[in-house]
Design an enzyme around this catalytic site. Structure first.
Site: not given
Ligand code: UD1
Length: 332
Positions: A124, A148, A152
């Site tokens: 990842s 997690y 990896k």
């Molecule tokens: C997350 C994980 C990462 C993992 C990946 C798998 C964290 C900190 N990181 O990545 O380790 O490999 O998922 O797909 O969890 N967001 C919102 N509201 C929400 C959900 C997300 O604003 O309810 C924003 C987050 O702040 C971020 C973006 O959306 O900026 C993407 O978030 P997410 O889909 O959780 O992915 P990652 O954080 O990139």
């Protein structure tokens, strides 16, 4: 080719199995169904007309893994299986280390015993920690912010040590960015139980009114509009990347890492707006505090994967948001 796919019933695993079967490979799946459902098997058959061999076993049980290798002559393994919820890994680190590391050690030992030394490993972009520069290249420094991610990274280290000890191994480490979307049949896709952790599954549940509104985690990042920027990749493009990686490990003897992303960074607000426009539906949201451990921006430099694997994404952001939504509409 006979390809063993661990975690083959999950989101990325099932899409990869479909591509492999359509490529006329023989597929053997190992999955403990802890985060997937048995009906995925029928859906894979509906899409491809073929039913892969399936073993509902836990990779932590080495004797059972051994039996699978005795039953089948495996040419190459694609290893997806593992726990992957970041928040849960912070609460239960031992569970994550136990499960993700022991299962991988067992798999590698059994592979070695059976002289099967070709592996594609599902890693990842989380292994880049908080990158100092963008876009992210494969040779950037590695670090993690949660157990997690550490599993990896540790596995990546294990694989490098294994290769050093025996260069007959051939290993492709695939570092995924943010997979979303679904197969265009809408039979397989992503539908996590409970409240989703990741952005797209959350947006989709708001759109179908299972959740009231989206919480956007911070709008004060150093990004184009203050919200977090990520490299979203269609799961079908990602799945196809695995076929390229299989080709690579079958024709070379090396260990190498490849970013699988599009190279494009989109903000949370851009994702919401695109989702609303393409699907013609409103997604109410609120700006809330930053989520701990989140980084401002994360997107790939996909040049190396293109050069070495011939990997290129074909789907657009519009395809991704449409397919994510349509899958849920069809599987509510
Ligand atoms: C997350 C994980 C990462 C993992 C990946 C798998 C964290 C900190 N990181 O990545 O380790 O490999 O998922 O797909 O969890 N967001 C919102 N509201 C929400 C959900 C997300 O604003 O309810 C924003 C987050 O702040 C971020 C973006 O959306 O900026 C993407 O978030 P997410 O889909 O959780 O992915 P990652 O954080 O990139």
């Amino acid at each position: 080719m006979n390809i063993l796919v661990t975690g083959g019933m999950g989101f990325i695993g099932s899409h990869t199995v479909v591509e492999l079967l359509e490529n006329n490979d023989e597929v053997i799946i190992i999955d403990n169904l802890i985060n997937s459902k048995i009906d995925v098997l029928d859906k894979i058959e509906k899409i491809t007309g073929k039913k892969p061999a399936f073993y509902q076993i836990n990779l932590c049980d080495k004797d059972l893994v051994e039996k699978v290798f005795s039953n089948h002559q495996i040419d190459v393994v694609i290893h997806f299986a593992g726990l992957k919820a970041v928040g849960e890994s912070v609460e239960k680190p031992l569970l994550y280390y136990q499960n993700n590391l022991i299962s991988t050690l067992n798999l590698l030992e059994v592979m070695k015993n059976h002289n099967c030394k070709k592996l594609v490993f599902s890693s990842s972009a989380t292994v880049y920690g908080s990158p100092k520069f963008l876009p992210i290249k494969e040779d950037f420094p590695l670090s993690t912010t949660n157990p997690y991610g550490s599993t990896k990274l540790f596995i990546e280290h294990m694989l490098k040590d294994l290769y050093t000890s025996d260069p007959e191994w051939s290993i492709a480490i695939l570092r995924y960015f943010n997979p979303i979307g679904a197969h265009p049949s809408y039979l397989i896709g992503e539908n996590p139980n409970g409240i989703p952790n990741n952005l797209m599954p959350y947006i989709v549940k708001v759109a179908i009114k299972q959740l009231d509104h989206l919480n956007i985690f911070g709008n004060d990042y150093q990004t184009k509009d203050g919200t977090g920027v990520r490299d979203y990749i269609h799961v079908v493009d990602l799945a196809k990347g695995h076929l390229k990686a299989v080709q690579k490990v079958m024709t070379t003897n090396k260990i190498d890492c490849y970013n699988l992303g599009t190279g494009n960074g989109y903000s949370v607000l851009e994702m919401v707006e695109t989702f609303e426009q393409v699907n013609n539906i409103e997604v109410p949201y609120q700006i809330v505090a930053r989520r701990s451990g989140d980084i401002a921006q994360c997107y790939a430099d996909p040049t190396y994967a293109k050069q070495e694997l011939g990997f290129e994404c074909e789907k657009t952001l519009e395809d991704m948001v449409k397919d994510s939504y349509q899958y849920i509409i069809n599987n509510k």
